[in-house]
Design a protein around this motif. Structure first.
Motif, mmCIF file in Angstrom:
data_model
loop_
_atom_site.group_PDB
_atom_site.id
_atom_site.type_symbol
_atom_site.label_atom_id
_atom_site.label_comp_id
_atom_site.label_asym_id
_atom_site.label_seq_id
_atom_site.Cartn_x
_atom_site.Cartn_y
_atom_site.Cartn_z
ATOM 1 N N GLN A 130 0.828 -1.212 0.000
ATOM 2 C CA GLN A 130 0.000 0.000 0.000
ATOM 3 C C GLN A 130 0.864 1.266 0.000
ATOM 4 O OE1 GLN A 130 -4.002 -1.861 2.166
ATOM 5 N NE2 GLN A 130 -3.394 0.229 2.601
ATOM 6 N N GLY A 131 1.774 1.279 -0.962
ATOM 7 C CA GLY A 131 2.651 2.428 -1.122
ATOM 8 C C GLY A 131 1.910 3.633 -1.669
ATOM 9 N N LYS A 132 2.503 4.802 -1.475
ATOM 10 C CA LYS A 132 1.893 6.041 -1.960
ATOM 11 C C LYS A 132 1.775 6.025 -3.482
ATOM 12 C CE LYS A 132 4.003 8.740 1.788
ATOM 13 N NZ LYS A 132 4.918 9.868 2.111
ATOM 14 N N HIS A 133 0.626 6.465 -3.974
ATOM 15 C CA HIS A 133 0.410 6.475 -5.414
ATOM 16 C C HIS A 133 1.286 7.504 -6.119
ATOM 17 C CE1 HIS A 133 -3.716 4.228 -5.589
ATOM 18 N NE2 HIS A 133 -2.764 3.551 -4.960
ATOM 19 N N SER A 134 1.685 8.559 -5.408
ATOM 20 C CA SER A 134 2.575 9.548 -6.021
ATOM 21 C C SER A 134 3.926 8.912 -6.358
ATOM 22 C CB SER A 134 2.767 10.743 -5.087
ATOM 23 O OG SER A 134 3.263 10.338 -3.826
ATOM 24 N N TYR A 135 4.400 8.012 -5.501
ATOM 25 C CA TYR A 135 5.651 7.297 -5.755
ATOM 26 C C TYR A 135 5.488 6.348 -6.940
ATOM 27 C CZ TYR A 135 9.508 3.995 -5.036
ATOM 28 O OH TYR A 135 10.612 3.184 -5.211
ATOM 29 N N ILE A 136 4.369 5.646 -6.987
ATOM 30 C CA ILE A 136 4.097 4.717 -8.086
ATOM 31 C C ILE A 136 3.984 5.478 -9.408
ATOM 32 C CG2 ILE A 136 2.361 3.111 -9.015
ATOM 33 C CD1 ILE A 136 1.829 2.286 -6.057
ATOM 34 N N LEU A 137 3.400 6.670 -9.367
ATOM 35 C CA LEU A 137 3.298 7.498 -10.570
ATOM 36 C C LEU A 137 4.682 7.867 -11.100
ATOM 37 C CD1 LEU A 137 1.440 9.036 -12.529
ATOM 38 C CD2 LEU A 137 1.511 10.971 -10.944
ATOM 39 N N ASP A 138 5.610 8.182 -10.199
ATOM 40 C CA ASP A 138 6.987 8.493 -10.607
ATOM 41 C C ASP A 138 7.629 7.298 -11.315
ATOM 42 O OD1 ASP A 138 6.793 11.028 -9.538
ATOM 43 O OD2 ASP A 138 7.770 10.489 -7.641
ATOM 44 N N LEU A 139 7.322 6.089 -10.838
ATOM 45 C CA LEU A 139 7.887 4.886 -11.462
ATOM 46 C C LEU A 139 7.302 4.664 -12.857
ATOM 47 C CD1 LEU A 139 7.895 2.429 -8.412
ATOM 48 C CD2 LEU A 139 9.815 3.747 -9.319
ATOM 49 N N PHE A 140 6.019 4.965 -13.026
ATOM 50 C CA PHE A 140 5.405 4.831 -14.353
ATOM 51 C C PHE A 140 6.014 5.841 -15.327
ATOM 52 C CE2 PHE A 140 1.760 2.296 -12.693
ATOM 53 C CZ PHE A 140 1.767 1.317 -13.675
ATOM 54 N N GLN A 141 6.405 7.002 -14.822
ATOM 55 C CA GLN A 141 7.049 7.992 -15.694
ATOM 56 C C GLN A 141 8.372 7.461 -16.221
ATOM 57 O OE1 GLN A 141 6.961 10.485 -17.959
ATOM 58 N NE2 GLN A 141 5.947 11.768 -16.431
ATOM 59 N N ILE A 142 9.129 6.784 -15.351
ATOM 60 C CA ILE A 142 10.398 6.192 -15.786
ATOM 61 C C ILE A 142 10.147 5.103 -16.826
ATOM 62 C CG2 ILE A 142 12.446 4.912 -15.035
ATOM 63 C CD1 ILE A 142 12.079 6.213 -12.264
ATOM 64 N N LEU A 143 9.130 4.274 -16.575
ATOM 65 C CA LEU A 143 8.779 3.215 -17.530
ATOM 66 C C LEU A 143 8.376 3.798 -18.876
ATOM 67 C CD1 LEU A 143 6.693 0.603 -15.485
ATOM 68 C CD2 LEU A 143 8.725 0.131 -16.873
ATOM 69 N N TYR A 144 7.566 4.844 -18.833
ATOM 70 C CA TYR A 144 7.080 5.472 -20.065
ATOM 71 C C TYR A 144 8.249 5.986 -20.910
ATOM 72 C CZ TYR A 144 4.873 8.898 -23.143
ATOM 73 O OH TYR A 144 4.490 9.623 -24.240
ATOM 74 N N ARG A 145 9.194 6.655 -20.258
ATOM 75 C CA ARG A 145 10.327 7.235 -20.987
ATOM 76 C C ARG A 145 11.280 6.183 -21.533
ATOM 77 N NH1 ARG A 145 11.498 12.034 -16.569
ATOM 78 N NH2 ARG A 145 9.808 13.445 -17.235
ATOM 79 N N VAL A 197 2.048 2.910 -24.680
ATOM 80 C CA VAL A 197 0.642 3.297 -24.571
ATOM 81 C C VAL A 197 0.080 2.852 -23.218
ATOM 82 C CG1 VAL A 197 -1.678 2.985 -25.516
ATOM 83 C CG2 VAL A 197 0.279 3.210 -27.058
ATOM 84 N N GLU A 198 0.408 1.632 -22.830
ATOM 85 C CA GLU A 198 -0.072 1.081 -21.564
ATOM 86 C C GLU A 198 0.419 1.924 -20.382
ATOM 87 O OE1 GLU A 198 -0.374 -3.356 -19.642
ATOM 88 O OE2 GLU A 198 1.596 -2.711 -20.358
ATOM 89 N N TYR A 199 1.691 2.314 -20.418
ATOM 90 C CA TYR A 199 2.238 3.128 -19.335
ATOM 91 C C TYR A 199 1.588 4.509 -19.308
ATOM 92 C CZ TYR A 199 5.916 -0.455 -19.382
ATOM 93 O OH TYR A 199 6.597 -1.647 -19.343
ATOM 94 N N ALA A 200 1.332 5.065 -20.467
ATOM 95 C CA ALA A 200 0.694 6.382 -20.548
ATOM 96 C C ALA A 200 -0.721 6.337 -19.977
ATOM 97 C CB ALA A 200 0.663 6.865 -21.995
ATOM 98 N N VAL A 201 -1.463 5.272 -20.276
ATOM 99 C CA VAL A 201 -2.819 5.130 -19.741
ATOM 100 C C VAL A 201 -2.795 4.992 -18.228
ATOM 101 C CG1 VAL A 201 -4.839 3.599 -19.650
ATOM 102 C CG2 VAL A 201 -3.780 4.152 -21.851
ATOM 103 N N ASN A 202 -1.878 4.160 -17.724
ATOM 104 C CA ASN A 202 -1.759 3.983 -16.270
ATOM 105 C C ASN A 202 -1.358 5.280 -15.586
ATOM 106 O OD1 ASN A 202 -2.009 1.043 -15.116
ATOM 107 N ND2 ASN A 202 -1.025 0.800 -17.102
ATOM 108 N N GLY A 203 -0.374 5.976 -16.163
ATOM 109 C CA GLY A 203 0.078 7.228 -15.579
ATOM 110 C C GLY A 203 -1.005 8.279 -15.560
#
Length: 353
Positions: free
Chosen positions: A279-294, A304-310
């Protein structure tokens, strides 16, 4: 100050004492499963303090909880993305002033004089974690103790939001605070489902540091910096459940130690999965999706999948009109444009020249 609403179960069976101060005018009904937990309401809006109720049924009540002091209890079921509270800070302290105790005390004293008597009472009712000797009658920094104990980050500054400060800590929280300086507000947002009658909690620690660490490290940090022994769900796990939780957190720390910008996509996805598990903070998880997206190939299904999740997380956390949501929307629109160009290229007739 605006209360907006739409959040496991508080298992303490005790009658909570009457508290004379803090009344939304709405009686808390906790439901049959928590009928044994009797809660006396307190006033969230003392006379003179502006409080606008957007929804007739607020998301929370502030109550006194045995062995914990005051805390927030959900008055109805809340879902990820639900806004629990939007509060205008009573103090905004620039970082340069925050770092200097004497300068900060002087700044706070001036700001306190601008508050109404009821607002000052609300601030002074907050916890000061400093240990003061009984015979020490003079406190040179009476306001800094309260401020440093309850302050929240607000982009590059620090703020005090007296109502939001009533949200207690959990190493497995269900909400987090989000800064919206563009609105002049601090938001308390639901991260994980919170059932009616459950305590609304946040994690005082950074997910990139102690917040995702093992039990011993977390408890040492909380004792040292906040002066309490944590007894949250994560800290009271036993036997195999504790071993499993510790194993997940050890893996998280190993991945973080390697550097999130150096992890491959599979490792980042594993880190995200484990962050959700604790149950980690979603703001931290969002930062990880940004790294994945890039890191994903342009136009790929993964991108596309990472962009939708982010985009989904950004909207839930910050709101549809926020700069974070707009940035992710641009990235999502870019992917749509790229995919259209790819389709056009695939369907163009072959040139014979």
């Amino acid at each position: 100050m605006v209360v907006i609403a739409n959040p496991p179960e508080h298992l303490l069976v005790a009658k909570l004492p009457d508290i004379e101060k803090l009344d939304l005018g709405v009686l808390v009904e906790l439901g049959s499963e928590l009928a044994a937990l009797q809660i006396e309401t307190i006033s969230l809006a003392p006379d003179g303090l502006v409080l606008e109720i957007i929804n007739a049924s607020p998301a929370f009540k502030i109550v006194k909880i045995p062995f914990k002091g005051y805390g927030m209890i959900a008055t109805r079921k809340l879902f990820p993305g639900d806004l629990i509270l939007a509060e205008k800070p009573v103090f905004i302290v620039p970082d340069a002033i925050f770092e200097d105790v004497e300068q900060c005390e002087e700044f706070l004293e001036k700001e306190m004089n601008k508050l109404s008597s009821d607002e000052r009472e609300l601030v002074l009712s907050l916890t000061d974690r400093r240990e003061v000797e009984k015979d020490d009658y003079y406190d040179p920094n009476p306001y800094c103790g309260i401020f440093y104990t309850n302050a929240m980050t607000y982009e590059d500054d620090a703020v005090l939001c007296p109502l939001m400060a009533r949200a207690n800590h959990s190493c497995r929280p269900n909400a987090e605070f989000i800064s919206r300086p563009d609105l002049g507000e601090q938001h308390l947002v639901t991260n994980y489902v919170i059932n009616k009658g459950e305590e609304i909690t946040i994690n005082y620690m950074s997910m990139a540091e102690e917040g995702s660490d093992t039990k011993e490290t977390r408890q040492f940090y909380l004792r040292r910096d906040y002066g309490f022994q944590c007894t949250c769900k994560a800290c009271t796990l036993q036997d195999q459940e504790l071993l499993d939780d510790e194993s997940i957190r050890e893996t998280i720390k190993e991945l973080q130690a390697a550097g999130t910008d150096k992890l491959d996509p599979a490792e980042l996805e594993s880190l995200i999965s484990k962050a959700y598990h604790i149950q980690g903070k979603h703001s931290y998880i969002l930062d990880l999706f940004q790294i994945l997206y890039r890191s994903a190939p342009v136009g790929s299904y993964r991108m596309v999948e990472y962009a939708v999740n982010g985009f989904t997380i950004a909207v839930n956390l910050y709101g549809i009109g926020s700069k974070e949501a707009k940035e992710w929307k641009k990235q999502l629109d870019f992917q749509k444009s790229v995919n259209v160009l790819i389709l056009l290229d695939e369907n163009l007739p072959e040139s014979h020249f």
